[in-house]
Design a protein around this motif. Structure first.
Motif, mmCIF file in Angstrom:
data_model
loop_
_atom_site.group_PDB
_atom_site.id
_atom_site.type_symbol
_atom_site.label_atom_id
_atom_site.label_comp_id
_atom_site.label_asym_id
_atom_site.label_seq_id
_atom_site.Cartn_x
_atom_site.Cartn_y
_atom_site.Cartn_z
ATOM 1 N N UNK A 65 3.691 47.529 30.720
ATOM 2 C CA UNK A 65 2.715 47.653 29.421
ATOM 3 C C UNK A 65 1.766 48.908 29.636
ATOM 4 N N UNK A 66 1.346 49.286 30.746
ATOM 5 C CA UNK A 66 0.477 50.315 30.927
ATOM 6 C C UNK A 66 0.993 51.515 30.904
ATOM 7 N N UNK A 67 0.646 52.529 30.392
ATOM 8 C CA UNK A 67 1.303 53.974 30.281
ATOM 9 C C UNK A 67 1.345 54.307 31.614
ATOM 10 N N UNK A 68 2.429 55.170 32.217
ATOM 11 C CA UNK A 68 2.278 56.056 33.541
ATOM 12 C C UNK A 68 1.541 57.382 33.099
ATOM 13 N N UNK A 69 1.845 57.823 31.984
ATOM 14 C CA UNK A 69 1.348 59.155 31.712
ATOM 15 C C UNK A 69 1.224 59.250 30.211
ATOM 16 N N UNK A 70 0.353 59.925 29.588
ATOM 17 C CA UNK A 70 0.489 60.240 28.272
ATOM 18 C C UNK A 70 -0.013 61.887 27.855
ATOM 19 N N UNK A 71 0.910 62.025 26.727
ATOM 20 C CA UNK A 71 0.554 63.413 26.267
ATOM 21 C C UNK A 71 0.645 63.461 24.818
ATOM 22 N N UNK A 72 0.277 64.764 24.303
ATOM 23 C CA UNK A 72 0.246 64.701 22.711
ATOM 24 C C UNK A 72 1.464 64.352 21.966
ATOM 25 N N UNK A 73 2.518 64.395 22.502
ATOM 26 C CA UNK A 73 3.697 64.348 21.630
ATOM 27 C C UNK A 73 4.460 62.802 22.065
ATOM 28 N N UNK A 74 4.355 62.463 23.393
ATOM 29 C CA UNK A 74 4.745 61.269 23.964
ATOM 30 C C UNK A 74 4.076 60.644 25.167
ATOM 31 N N UNK A 75 4.433 59.391 25.247
ATOM 32 C CA UNK A 75 3.843 58.875 26.633
ATOM 33 C C UNK A 75 5.016 58.299 27.429
ATOM 34 N N UNK A 76 4.874 58.124 28.664
ATOM 35 C CA UNK A 76 5.756 57.469 29.532
ATOM 36 C C UNK A 76 5.417 55.968 29.974
ATOM 37 N N UNK A 77 6.510 55.231 30.120
ATOM 38 C CA UNK A 77 6.219 54.019 30.644
ATOM 39 C C UNK A 77 7.430 53.584 31.803
ATOM 40 N N UNK A 78 6.940 53.043 33.017
ATOM 41 C CA UNK A 78 8.102 52.679 33.851
ATOM 42 C C UNK A 78 8.597 51.298 33.399
ATOM 43 N N UNK A 79 9.840 51.215 33.972
ATOM 44 C CA UNK A 79 10.818 49.937 33.518
ATOM 45 C C UNK A 79 11.766 49.933 34.431
ATOM 46 N N UNK A 80 12.733 48.880 34.406
ATOM 47 C CA UNK A 80 13.804 48.428 35.138
ATOM 48 C C UNK A 80 14.895 48.005 34.362
#
Length: 539
Positions: free
Chosen positions: A126-141
């Motif tokens: 649930x916690x974002x790995x990284x965030x930018x102006x257009x999108x953000x990244x989440x880890x998953x499996x």
């Protein structure tokens, strides 16, 4: 540890409402008008320099948000519009945005994939790995245990960008109406180009296609690795990609940094000069070094394409710059086709000679292809320079690549790497100890010769001029030519009648006889009569 699955079952809040277009237009208009008034006051009375005005402009864009930060970053590459100090001020712009909530992230994923996230992933952080102006990244499996990252477009970002670009375009057109002299800068075209870039970056399905293309191209490479996308889990708003683990570039041991710099530069030489399709955002945050020494590239939201003709011109430009042949540099620059027909070649010669002389006073590691391109673009401000998007992306890519390479290995020379590749066949298979230009130009001529001969032969056969004989005309020949001319003219009239009658038949124009338009039938009848007349008068 698995996150609480109750998140997807609870009612998620709706995405935040967009500010009204009128309110946003008022905000943008007031900010830009205030800046113009500030410039008029300070430039007119206090004589402030260009750099100070550019810094003020950067502050205005920063306050207006992500869309205008991207606009400023784009303008920082426009050496044909802005002087170097203004470009530097705008290049420092960065979009500072906080990650959006995990609830919104889950909502976007489930809306894009059409099912609860638990049916797609075994784990979703649930916690974002990284965030930018257009999108953000989440880890998953994935259910099979494959580690992935989920890139999620920021809710409302695409709509906000479209609204901002429409407002900005109307403002630019209004300002140009009041100040017609501004039209020569092509401001509306710049806004349109930024808007097109936004649409491209916002569409994660396009990015997924780029990732797949690069992953396939470099799948067996011992030096480069690209984490592939997961089939069936990519849409315009969500992209699922294999997770890769590597070391950041800061603080690498010197030997490892030098090796990484070499592999990175070699890959970009292949991408740009051989493939014509390249990763356009090689800043240090998008480049990792894997445990086995391979380079991993991330974030394919920006990619560049160079067609075959421009690629040949770029190869010539790179070789000319390596050899510091000023005349060849100018010729290659003009061959890029960025300037109008009436371009004065003499405008660029002193700029290139100064550039060559300046490079001669510095070590190879300080030579810069991006700087050379920028200086030539700046020199052509009065020469109707036209910068296509892909050349802007290339200039930005080279600039970022040079910065990343200096971080990895301060003494590494990109120019030396290009020189090394002149012997590998990436540029041309022929080489000369004295100069690369002659074999390069001969190679281009040899490659182009079959096409040129084929086109010429096709043209000759069409005109029936395979053999041109000099014949002294007589009365009978002139009479025959006259009859032939009349038959050709009549044939053209007949063809026109067939076309016109077909159009009348298709659109059922005029009076009808049964189901057939009378005018079309009359046209066909006359055309057929003329066809028989032409056929009988061949002698």
């Amino acid at each position: 540890m698995r996150p609480d699955r109750s998140v997807s079952a609870a009612r998620l809040p709706d995405r935040p409402p967009q500010r009204s277009a009128l309110r946003r237009a008022t905000q943008i208009a007031m900010a830009l008008t205030g800046f113009l008034l500030w410039v008029a006051w300070h430039r007119g009375l206090m004589r402030c320099d260009t750099h100070r005005a550019a810094e003020r402009f950067a502050q205005v864009l920063q306050r207006l948000g992500t869309t205008f930060v991207k606009l400023g970053q784009h303008l920082s590459l426009r050496a044909d519009v802005l002087p170097p100090d203004a470009q530097r001020a705008l290049a420092s712009l960065q979009a500072h945005v906080a990650p959006f909530s995990s609830e919104q992230a889950v909502q976007e994923v489930e809306a894009a994939l059409g099912r609860p996230w638990q049916e797609v992933f075994a784990r979703f952080d649930m916690q974002a790995l990284a965030a930018a102006s257009i999108a953000q990244i989440h880890r998953a499996a994935l259910p099979d245990g494959t580690e992935v990252v989920v890139k999620i477009r920021r809710p409302g970002a695409a709509e906000q960008a479209e609204t901002d670009m429409r407002i900005l375009r109307r403002l630019v057109l209004t300002i140009q109406w009041f100040v017609p002299s501004l039209r020569r800068w092509g401001l509306a075209a710049i806004v349109d180009e930024v808007a097109a870039n936004f649409r491209y970056e916002m569409d994660l399905s396009r990015e997924a296609s780029s990732v797949r293309r690069f992953a396939d191209a470099w799948r067996d490479s011992p030096d480069i690795v690209l984490p592939d996308v997961v089939d069936g889990l990519c849409t315009s708003t969500v992209m699922v990609q294999q997770f890769s683990r590597g070391a950041h570039l800061h603080g690498l041991p010197p030997a490892m940094g030098a090796a990484a710099a070499g592999k990175l530069v070699d890959s970009y030489i292949v991408q740009i000069f051989r493939d014509g399709f390249f990763h356009g955002d090689p800043h240090p945050g998008n480049v990792f070094v894997m445990d086995d020494g391979r380079i991993c590239l991330h974030d394919f939201g920006i990619v560049g394409r160079v067609d075959r003709s421009m690629r040949r011109a770029l190869v010539a430009f790179a070789l000319a710059f390596v050899e510091q042949d000023a005349d060849w540099v100018v010729d290659a620059w003009l061959d890029l086709g960025l300037v109008g027909e009436g371009t004065d070649r003499a405008v660029f010669v002193p700029v290139v000679r100064t550039l060559v002389a300046d490079c001669a006073e510095h070590p190879l590691k300080d030579w810069s292809l991006s700087d050379a391109l920028a200086q030539l673009v700046a020199a052509g401000r009065t020469q109707d320079v036209r910068l296509p998007r892909d050349l802007l992306v290339l200039t930005r890519t080279l600039l970022l690549l040079e910065g990343t390479v200096r971080l990895l290995a301060p003494d590494f020379s990109i120019i030396e790497a290009i020189s090394r590749h002149t012997a590998t066949g990436i540029f041309d298979e022929r080489k000369s100890a004295a100069s690369q230009r002659l074999p390069y130009e001969l190679g281009n001529a040899a490659n182009a010769l079959p096409t040129l001969l084929a086109r010429r032969l096709h043209s000759v056969l069409r005109q029936r001029e395979l053999l041109q004989l000099s014949i002294k005309p007589d009365v009978r020949m002139l009479s025959g030519i006259d009859r032939l001319g009349r038959r050709i003219a009549l044939a053209l009239v007949t063809l026109g009648l067939y076309i016109a009658s077909s159009l009348l038949m298709q659109h059922a124009v005029g009076p009808r006889w049964g189901d057939m338009p009378v005018l079309a039938l009359l046209g066909y009848a006359l055309a057929i009569r003329l066809t028989f007349f032409i056929a009988r008068s061949r002698g």
